[in-house]
Design an enzyme around this catalytic site. Structure first.
Site, mmCIF file in Angstrom:
data_model
loop_
_atom_site.group_PDB
_atom_site.id
_atom_site.type_symbol
_atom_site.label_atom_id
_atom_site.label_comp_id
_atom_site.label_asym_id
_atom_site.label_seq_id
_atom_site.Cartn_x
_atom_site.Cartn_y
_atom_site.Cartn_z
ATOM 1 C CG HIS A 9 -1.857 1.184 1.190
ATOM 2 N ND1 HIS A 9 -1.498 2.408 1.714
ATOM 3 C CD2 HIS A 9 -3.097 1.340 0.688
ATOM 4 C CE1 HIS A 9 -2.488 3.264 1.532
ATOM 5 N NE2 HIS A 9 -3.473 2.628 0.901
ATOM 6 C CG LEU A 69 -3.960 -8.430 5.934
ATOM 7 C CD1 LEU A 69 -4.440 -7.977 7.311
ATOM 8 C CD2 LEU A 69 -3.466 -9.861 5.993
ATOM 9 N N GLY A 72 -9.798 -5.116 -1.144
ATOM 10 C CA GLY A 72 -10.439 -3.815 -1.075
ATOM 11 C C GLY A 72 -10.408 -3.132 -2.431
ATOM 12 C CG HIS A 74 -5.724 0.472 -3.013
ATOM 13 N ND1 HIS A 74 -5.958 1.602 -3.752
ATOM 14 C CD2 HIS A 74 -5.327 0.917 -1.786
ATOM 15 C CE1 HIS A 74 -5.718 2.679 -3.024
ATOM 16 N NE2 HIS A 74 -5.340 2.278 -1.825
#
Length: 121
Positions: A9, A69, A72, A74
């Site tokens: 990220h 994890l 989402g 992204h």
């Protein structure tokens, strides 16, 4: 030639980047392909910067491994869109792998953290 692109990220915290680099170095020790790194935001190199290096090194096939994890926004939208652009711009084949999600080893990590905190299990 095939390579791995590990995407995180990104964070403005130096410690976060240091840990990510440690993870990428550990991965590099265990795989045959060269491992490149990139960040979605807040750190460098960007995904496009990584692809510039990848193509300069003559790589034609890239396994993109997200160090996230969950799936989402992204993972579902942002990174796939960037990868489509990179595939077209740099003429590389890309396979986008799944994020970490659930894995039994995560439970082992959590148990290890509990032990380190002095919590009885």
């Amino acid at each position: 030639m095939k390579a791995i692109l590990l995407i995180g990220h990104g964070s403005r915290a130096k410690e976060a980047k240091d840990v990510f680099i440690k993870v990428s170095n550990g991965l590099q020790e265990r795989v045959k392909s060269k491992v490149y790194i990139a960040f979605m935001e807040n750190a460098t190199p960007s995904i496009e910067d990584a692809f510039v290096s990848i193509r300069e090194d003559g790589v034609r096939y890239v396994d993109v491994l997200p160090y996230f994890l969950f799936e989402g926004i992204h993972i579902k939208e942002d990174i796939p869109e960037i990868l489509r652009e990179m595939k077209e711009k740099y003429d590389v084949e890309i396979e986008f792998k799944r994020p970490i999600e659930y894995h039994e080893l995560i439970i082992d990590i959590l148990i290890d953290r509990l032990k380190g905190a002095g919590i009885c299990i």
